[in-house]
Motif scaffolding. Structure first.
Motif, PDB file in Angstrom:
ATOM      1  N   GLU A   1     -43.287   4.160  64.465  1.00 39.22           N
ATOM      2  CA  GLU A   1     -42.697   4.630  65.378  1.00 39.22           C
ATOM      3  C   GLU A   1     -43.047   6.060  66.039  1.00 39.22           C
ATOM      4  OE1 GLU A   1     -38.315   4.454  64.837  1.00 39.22           O
ATOM      5  OE2 GLU A   1     -38.221   2.431  64.502  1.00 39.22           O
ATOM      6  N   PRO A   2     -43.105   6.470  67.303  1.00 43.19           N
ATOM      7  CA  PRO A   2     -43.286   7.763  67.364  1.00 43.19           C
ATOM      8  C   PRO A   2     -42.518   8.767  67.177  1.00 43.19           C
ATOM      9  CG  PRO A   2     -42.613   6.604  69.553  1.00 43.19           C
ATOM     10  CD  PRO A   2     -42.956   5.534  68.226  1.00 43.19           C
ATOM     11  N   VAL A   3     -42.754  10.000  66.868  1.00 43.51           N
ATOM     12  CA  VAL A   3     -41.838  11.285  66.396  1.00 43.51           C
ATOM     13  C   VAL A   3     -41.881  12.171  67.114  1.00 43.51           C
ATOM     14  CG1 VAL A   3     -41.458  12.785  64.725  1.00 43.51           C
ATOM     15  CG2 VAL A   3     -42.135  10.546  64.039  1.00 43.51           C
ATOM     16  N   GLU A   4     -40.915  12.794  67.739  1.00 44.78           N
ATOM     17  CA  GLU A   4     -40.894  13.914  68.733  1.00 44.78           C
ATOM     18  C   GLU A   4     -40.407  15.135  67.904  1.00 44.78           C
ATOM     19  OE1 GLU A   4     -38.348  12.904  71.924  1.00 44.78           O
ATOM     20  OE2 GLU A   4     -39.714  11.637  72.613  1.00 44.78           O
ATOM     21  N   ALA A   5     -40.955  16.222  68.327  1.00 40.43           N
ATOM     22  CA  ALA A   5     -40.753  17.572  67.753  1.00 40.43           C
ATOM     23  C   ALA A   5     -40.980  18.838  68.742  1.00 40.43           C
ATOM     24  CB  ALA A   5     -41.376  17.827  66.451  1.00 40.43           C
ATOM     25  N   ASP A   6     -40.145  19.430  69.022  1.00 40.18           N
ATOM     26  CA  ASP A   6     -40.239  20.526  70.041  1.00 40.18           C
ATOM     27  C   ASP A   6     -40.918  20.162  71.319  1.00 40.18           C
ATOM     28  OD1 ASP A   6     -38.561  22.005  68.325  1.00 40.18           O
ATOM     29  OD2 ASP A   6     -40.578  22.570  66.879  1.00 40.18           O
ATOM     30  N   GLY A   7     -40.936  18.870  71.848  1.00 39.36           N
ATOM     31  CA  GLY A   7     -41.590  18.688  72.996  1.00 39.36           C
ATOM     32  C   GLY A   7     -42.846  17.867  72.789  1.00 39.36           C
ATOM     33  N   TRP A   8     -43.391  17.934  71.667  1.00 44.40           N
ATOM     34  CA  TRP A   8     -44.527  17.134  71.271  1.00 44.40           C
ATOM     35  C   TRP A   8     -44.166  15.742  70.757  1.00 44.40           C
ATOM     36  CZ3 TRP A   8     -48.701  20.489  68.389  1.00 44.40           C
ATOM     37  CH2 TRP A   8     -49.007  21.710  69.049  1.00 44.40           C
ATOM     38  N   THR A   9     -45.012  14.657  71.018  1.00 47.14           N
ATOM     39  CA  THR A   9     -44.864  13.347  70.550  1.00 47.14           C
ATOM     40  C   THR A   9     -45.997  12.845  69.693  1.00 47.14           C
ATOM     41  OG1 THR A   9     -43.861  12.751  72.485  1.00 47.14           O
ATOM     42  CG2 THR A   9     -44.542  10.810  71.196  1.00 47.14           C
ATOM     43  N   TYR A  10     -45.823  12.709  68.421  1.00 47.20           N
ATOM     44  CA  TYR A  10     -46.721  12.315  67.564  1.00 47.20           C
ATOM     45  C   TYR A  10     -46.566  10.737  67.354  1.00 47.20           C
ATOM     46  CZ  TYR A  10     -46.511  17.022  66.415  1.00 47.20           C
ATOM     47  OH  TYR A  10     -46.341  18.693  66.329  1.00 47.20           O
ATOM     48  N   HIS A  11     -48.017  10.184  67.177  1.00 50.49           N
ATOM     49  CA  HIS A  11     -47.966   8.518  66.878  1.00 50.49           C
ATOM     50  C   HIS A  11     -49.081   8.781  65.582  1.00 50.49           C
ATOM     51  CE1 HIS A  11     -46.521   7.052  70.564  1.00 50.49           C
ATOM     52  NE2 HIS A  11     -46.918   8.309  71.161  1.00 50.49           N
ATOM     53  N   GLN A  12     -48.494   8.323  64.551  1.00 48.20           N
ATOM     54  CA  GLN A  12     -49.202   8.310  63.439  1.00 48.20           C
ATOM     55  C   GLN A  12     -50.300   7.139  63.366  1.00 48.20           C
ATOM     56  OE1 GLN A  12     -46.796   8.558  59.764  1.00 48.20           O
ATOM     57  NE2 GLN A  12     -48.635   7.975  58.369  1.00 48.20           N
ATOM     58  N   ALA A  13     -51.563   7.609  62.850  1.00 52.57           N
ATOM     59  CA  ALA A  13     -52.725   6.685  63.115  1.00 52.57           C
ATOM     60  C   ALA A  13     -53.543   6.460  62.048  1.00 52.57           C
ATOM     61  CB  ALA A  13     -53.736   7.345  64.088  1.00 52.57           C
ATOM     62  N   GLY A  14     -52.654   6.749  60.818  1.00 49.87           N
ATOM     63  CA  GLY A  14     -53.412   6.510  59.476  1.00 49.87           C
ATOM     64  C   GLY A  14     -52.056   6.084  58.479  1.00 49.87           C
ATOM     65  N   GLY A  15     -52.504   5.768  57.298  1.00 53.87           N
ATOM     66  CA  GLY A  15     -51.535   5.626  56.139  1.00 53.87           C
ATOM     67  C   GLY A  15     -51.068   6.813  55.366  1.00 53.87           C
ATOM     68  N   PRO A  16     -50.113   6.765  54.723  1.00 52.93           N
ATOM     69  CA  PRO A  16     -49.724   7.980  53.801  1.00 52.93           C
ATOM     70  C   PRO A  16     -50.422   8.089  52.606  1.00 52.93           C
ATOM     71  CG  PRO A  16     -48.080   6.122  53.601  1.00 52.93           C
ATOM     72  CD  PRO A  16     -49.303   5.589  54.545  1.00 52.93           C
ATOM     73  N   GLY A  17     -50.413   9.165  52.156  1.00 51.81           N
ATOM     74  CA  GLY A  17     -50.946   9.496  50.600  1.00 51.81           C
ATOM     75  C   GLY A  17     -52.519   9.420  50.676  1.00 51.81           C
ATOM     76  N   ARG A  18     -53.227   9.777  51.921  1.00 51.71           N
ATOM     77  CA  ARG A  18     -54.485   9.985  52.144  1.00 51.71           C
ATOM     78  C   ARG A  18     -54.854  11.518  52.141  1.00 51.71           C
ATOM     79  NH1 ARG A  18     -57.428   5.366  50.813  1.00 51.71           N
ATOM     80  NH2 ARG A  18     -56.307   3.628  51.629  1.00 51.71           N
ATOM     81  N   ALA A  19     -56.061  11.873  51.963  1.00 52.85           N
ATOM     82  CA  ALA A  19     -56.530  13.022  52.124  1.00 52.85           C
ATOM     83  C   ALA A  19     -56.710  13.569  53.558  1.00 52.85           C
ATOM     84  CB  ALA A  19     -58.110  13.454  51.233  1.00 52.85           C
ATOM     85  N   MET A  20     -56.850  12.817  54.319  1.00 56.32           N
ATOM     86  CA  MET A  20     -56.541  13.156  55.781  1.00 56.32           C
ATOM     87  C   MET A  20     -55.381  12.458  56.465  1.00 56.32           C
ATOM     88  SD  MET A  20     -60.410  12.788  57.143  1.00 56.32           S
ATOM     89  CE  MET A  20     -60.404  11.018  56.932  1.00 56.32           C
ATOM     90  N   GLN A  21     -54.574  13.192  57.379  1.00 54.80           N
ATOM     91  CA  GLN A  21     -53.676  12.534  58.345  1.00 54.80           C
ATOM     92  C   GLN A  21     -53.970  12.480  59.686  1.00 54.80           C
ATOM     93  OE1 GLN A  21     -49.915  14.373  58.468  1.00 54.80           O
ATOM     94  NE2 GLN A  21     -48.711  12.765  58.998  1.00 54.80           N
ATOM     95  N   PRO A  22     -54.500  11.425  60.072  1.00 54.22           N
ATOM     96  CA  PRO A  22     -54.885  11.233  61.768  1.00 54.22           C
ATOM     97  C   PRO A  22     -53.356  10.828  62.370  1.00 54.22           C
ATOM     98  CG  PRO A  22     -55.415   9.085  60.603  1.00 54.22           C
ATOM     99  CD  PRO A  22     -54.713  10.079  59.508  1.00 54.22           C
ATOM    100  N   LEU A  23     -53.374  11.718  63.777  1.00 55.08           N
ATOM    101  CA  LEU A  23     -52.346  11.304  64.531  1.00 55.08           C
ATOM    102  C   LEU A  23     -52.987  11.168  66.026  1.00 55.08           C
ATOM    103  CD1 LEU A  23     -50.508  14.393  63.194  1.00 55.08           C
ATOM    104  CD2 LEU A  23     -49.810  12.019  62.923  1.00 55.08           C
ATOM    105  N   ARG A  24     -52.206  10.565  66.920  1.00 56.09           N
ATOM    106  CA  ARG A  24     -52.219  10.723  68.399  1.00 56.09           C
ATOM    107  C   ARG A  24     -51.148  11.456  68.790  1.00 56.09           C
ATOM    108  NH1 ARG A  24     -50.508   7.151  72.478  1.00 56.09           N
ATOM    109  NH2 ARG A  24     -50.198   5.599  71.030  1.00 56.09           N
TER     110      ARG A  24
END
Length: 207
Positions: A96-119
């Protein structure tokens, strides 16, 4: 960051834990560190580290945390624990997308990785004055719209297809240039905090 001192009995690991001595020696040699160099970074004497590597002394938890940081691994891996199998595929409708202070984040990777990709969707005028500084690296790629990226005192305007890759200890901020907003792919390397605190801020919420 200073190394936590070796504690008393409360910090000692149970005797039944796996023997980490061979793993400590293997990791140090794999990083091409001398006994003296690794011991100095960990705040230990070379003789103490040598006893850990030969199994003549059991490491405390603070020691393992310090050595794991130096060798670029985790305490779990030092202890030979197998991480749970993670699904490498992230389906479009699962997160599910996450909203914060006007921005909308779509998680594009799995948790617990060395990188966190987002759209990331950045509306015009949202968070444009917020300056961020934190450990790690960031990479972004503009999909739609135009994006202003400020790194220190340098201001760059990126068009679709442009990208930026920078050390995030550099004071930085990003903002959409036009009223249509901007959509981009965004990757960062921070794992010290939960994602909602890390890049979304305390006001984050899911929709």
């Amino acid at each position: 960051m200073s190394t936590p001192p070796a504690g008393g009995a409360a910090d000692e690991l149970p005797d039944q834990l796996p023997d980490v001595a061979p793993r400590l020696r293997e990791l140090r040699r794999g990083r091409r560190l001398t006994l003296e160099a690794a011991a100095g970074r960990a705040g230990l004497s070379p003789a103490h580290l040598s006893r850990l590597e030969t199994g003549h002394r059991q490491p405390s938890l603070p020691m393992l945390l310090s050595l794991a940081r130096i060798y670029g691994t985790t305490v779990s891996e030092l202890l030979g624990e197998m991480p749970p199998e993670r699904d490498p595929i992230v389906r479009a409708g699962r997160m599910e997308p996450v909203e914060a202070d006007g921005w909308t984040y779509h998680q594009a990777g799995g948790p617990g990785r060395a990188m966190q990709p987002l759209r990331l969707q950045v509306p015009y005028g949202a968070q444009g004055d917020l300056v961020r500084v934190h450990p790690g690296e960031e990479w972004l790629y503009v999909l739609e719209g135009r994006l202003q990226v400020t790194l220190g005192n340098a201001v760059h305007v990126l068009d679709p297809g442009d990208s930026a890759h920078f050390d995030s200890l550099t004071p930085h901020r990003i903002a959409a240039v036009g009223p249509e907003g901007t959509e981009l792919l965004f990757v960062h390397t921070l794992l010290q905090s939960p994602a909602a605190e890390l890049c979304l801020g305390a006001g984050a919420h899911r929709r």
